[in-house]
Motif scaffolding. Structure first.
Motif, PDB file in Angstrom:
ATOM      1  N   GLY A 177     -42.906  18.243  -1.457  1.00  0.00           N
ATOM      2  CA  GLY A 177     -41.542  18.626  -1.144  1.00  0.00           C
ATOM      3  C   GLY A 177     -41.300  19.061   0.282  1.00  0.00           C
ATOM      4  N   ALA A 237     -43.753  20.424  -5.666  1.00  0.00           N
ATOM      5  CA  ALA A 237     -43.252  21.611  -4.989  1.00  0.00           C
ATOM      6  C   ALA A 237     -44.140  21.990  -3.812  1.00  0.00           C
ATOM      7  N   GLU A 249     -37.843  23.489 -13.366  1.00  0.00           N
ATOM      8  CA  GLU A 249     -38.681  23.414 -12.180  1.00  0.00           C
ATOM      9  C   GLU A 249     -37.911  22.822 -11.002  1.00  0.00           C
ATOM     10  N   TYR A 293     -36.939  24.703  -7.470  1.00  0.00           N
ATOM     11  CA  TYR A 293     -37.278  24.110  -6.169  1.00  0.00           C
ATOM     12  C   TYR A 293     -36.024  23.962  -5.310  1.00  0.00           C
ATOM     13  N   SER A 305     -34.495  14.542  -5.162  1.00  0.00           N
ATOM     14  CA  SER A 305     -35.525  15.224  -5.942  1.00  0.00           C
ATOM     15  C   SER A 305     -34.983  15.696  -7.285  1.00  0.00           C
TER      16      SER A 305
END
Length: 669
Positions: free
Chosen positions: A426, A492, A504, A508, A573
């Motif tokens: 990420g 992540a 999740e 993030y 994402s």
């Protein structure tokens, strides 16, 4: 001759298509150049005429005449209604008009689909025109030749009315000197209404007559509006004949250009539009202040004043408590210093309290919402960063933009391609996407920062449409109209697993958004942010003091582009897919609305505005399927009327601070 023979039919088609655009653009030019209304619902007026004409067409001359009369009248009435709707916004500039008319276009388009259906309607023309004629050895539809003749006659008639009649003189006077027009006994408001009704009538007539050429259906109004804007920009606002020439040129690019230069045709129109606007702005002196124009009276503020008056207290009057404080003897210096420090701490707390409350609510969301709603919250954070980038340009730099989806798209496609190449961490995706978007903004920035006001809106719109054309053309990188899907999920951190769970992904997105917003607030509240605000509010003084205003605006444009790139990366994402609709013109309008809802200078307000838009578009519309555009249109209209200063204005207008002396700097280049 062989080349002409091979492309004769597309060339004549281009003339017919261009003349159709001319009739529509003449109305748009009349509304903008004379009535001063930037009407983004003009394509909807065309659709009203097209749907009405198609519904009444029965293959007879009577049906064509009835459809022409009814479609023209319906669009003229809609134009007159638009005049009444835009009058309260007369002092708020073109940004409020653009948002209002875009909302009307969304709501009107949805209502037309509900009335006439989502399929393209067939149009029947009289039998004498529903045939082909021989044209230099080719067979060509007779109706299109007839339409060419009618459009040329309309151009001549319109020019005669505007230049040779008393009515045309009144119309020209309403644009050049409305006070003098009123002194001669004419009502400028009536002329304003008549001009917009005439503009609507032109669009409606074009819709009826053009329905056999461009059939009424979903997407028609947007396409016609965009091409008409190009025609108006290229032809200018002063001459119908210049508009006619520009319309024919656009029509030829759309038909002949596609057959001769299919690879370049999608870029030619908006590239030419951007080039003309940039060329004109180079020869125009920048105005002394180029920020958003002051709003008209705030209805919320009026209500607050009314309630205050009813309770027996006037705004600005001293209450009994205030008089008591004034009667007290002065405190000792130490106690005064302590009170000042407490006041500073209290002011800082009041500024930080909304941020902390919003952060606590965002942290608690995963435990309160279902997985679908959590996914929507992550998308809202991505759109929120885009809205914050619009706030930087519109509210702080004074450059209202409809093109921030271009760097947003650069960041989004950069992340998708990085993931497909195995770069799934990420932070790496965020940094590289922001860098790519910053480079893009650095390249396009010089074309934007010189312009002001409506010209900025049009240039950035052209940049956004060029980016959309690139997305549709470069299928190897963008997937074209099908978009991108199936790339690996984002990690992540290094060594972790790809995130697929909604909680999740939301966590993030929240962490990235908090870091990005915190950095943005630090910069905006730093001396650099003060310089940017000074550039918006007192450009002439800044230039006179030796500040390189152009550099400040360019840096702001680059930083805002990088932030938009971060938002695009987050969107990919969170959604785990990417389509052209995610980075199109509609999203640009949503981001601008979110910034206006927030108050144009409120970063937190922009985030809240983005959340409200996503909530309306995806959550509320889910309980009323098929009416998302109607709900969003209502949101646009309500926000423009009820929140002229945005959510930040609900706290009341702050007391103006004493002007600070501008620091001196190096001479501008």
């Amino acid at each position: 001759m062989e080349l002409l023979d091979a492309h004769l039919v597309p060339a004549v088609d281009g003339v017919a298509y261009g003349l159709l655009l001319f009739v529509v653009a003449a109305g748009l030019s009349l509304a903008f150049g004379t009535a001063g209304v930037l009407n983004l619902s003009h394509g909807t007026l065309y659709a009203i005429g097209a749907y009405t004409g198609a519904e009444l067409s029965d293959g007879t001359w009577g049906g064509l005449a009835l459809g022409l009369a009814a479609g023209t009248a319906a669009a003229a009435l809609a134009g007159a209604g638009l005049s009444a709707a835009t009058v309260p916004l007369a002092r708020r500039g073109h940004l409020a008009q653009a948002l209002l008319t875009f909302g009307i276009a969304l709501a009107g388009g949805d209502l037309l689909i509900q009335l006439f259906g989502a399929d393209e309607l067939p149009v029947r023309v009289p039998g004498a025109l529903d045939t082909s004629v021989h044209l230099l050895g080719h067979r060509y539809p007779a109706y299109r030749l007839c339409f060419i003749v009618m459009a040329v006659l309309l151009a001549g008639f319109g020019t005669w009315v505007l230049t040779r009649t008393r009515l045309g003189a009144a119309v020209r006077a309403s644009a050049d000197d409305p006070q003098m027009l009123a002194a001669t006994g004419h009502n400028p408001r009536a002329v304003h209404t008549g001009v917009l009704a005439a503009a609507g009538a032109l669009a409606g007539a074009a819709g009826v007559l053009g329905a056999p050429i461009i059939g009424p259906g979903p997407g028609t109004s947007e396409n016609v509006l965009m091409l008409s804007l190009v025609v108006v920009v290229l032809g200018g606002l002063r001459s119908l004949w210049a508009t006619l020439a520009a319309a024919v040129a656009v029509g030829e690019v759309q038909t002949l250009g596609v057959s001769v230069l299919p690879e370049l045709a999608p870029y030619l129109l908006f590239a030419a539009m951007a080039a003309v606007l940039v060329f004109r702005s180079r020869f125009a002196e920048p105005t002394a202040a180029h920020g958003p124009e002051g709003p008209s009276a705030d209805p919320v503020a009026r209500l607050r004043r009314l309630l205050t008056a009813r309770l027996g207290t006037r705004p600005g009057a001293r209450t009994g408590e205030a008089r008591t404080r004034e009667a007290r003897p002065p405190e000792a210096p130490a106690r005064a210093s302590g009170r000042f420090g407490a006041w500073v701490r209290g002011a800082a707390w009041r500024r930080a309290a909304p941020l902390l409350v919003l952060l606590l609510v965002l942290i608690a969301l995963p435990g309160l919402l279902d997985s679908y709603s959590i996914s929507l919250a992550g998308s809202a954070l991505a759109l929120g960063l885009l809205a914050v980038s619009v706030t930087i340009l519109t509210g702080y730099a004074g450059l209202p933009t409809l093109g921030q989806t271009a760097p947003f798209a650069v960041g989004a496609y950069a992340t998708a391609n990085l993931a497909d190449a195995g770069w799934t961490v990420g932070p790496v995706q965020i940094v590289l996407s922001a860098l790519a978007a910053a480079v893009f903004s650095a390249v396009t920035g010089p074309a934007v920062i010189r312009a002001r006001g409506t010209t900025v809106l049009m240039i950035t719109l052209a940049v956004g449409e060029l980016a959309s054309a690139v997305i549709n053309q470069f299928k190897s990188v963008t997937g074209g109209a099908d978009g991108l899907v199936g790339f690996p999920a984002t990690q992540a951190l290094w060594g972790g697993e790809g995130m697929t769970d909604e909680s999740e992904l939301y966590t993030y997105a929240l962490v990235v958004a908090v870091v990005a917003v915190a950095l943005t607030l630090l910069v905006l509240r730093s001396p650099a942010g003060k310089l940017l605000t000074g550039t918006r509010g007192a450009e002439a003084r800044m230039r006179a003091s030796g500040h390189p205003v152009g550099r400040y605006l360019l840096v702001a444009h680059i930083c805002a582009g990088a932030l938009a790139g971060v938002g695009g990366s987050l969107m990919v994402s969170v959604q785990q897919y990417l389509s052209p609709a995610d980075v199109g013109f509609e999203i640009a309008a949503f981001a601008l609305l979110a910034a206006v809802i927030g108050g144009t200078t409120s970063v937190i307000g922009a985030l809240l505005g983005a959340g409200l838009i996503v909530f309306t578009r995806d959550w509320v519309a889910g309980s009323w399927p098929g009416h998302g555009p109607l709900l969003l249109g209502a949101l646009f209209i309500a926000a423009v009327y009820l929140l002229p200063r945005g959510l930040a204005g609900l706290r009341g207008a702050p007391r103006p601070a004493a002007p600070l002396p501008l620091p001196t700097g190096k001479a501008a280049p």
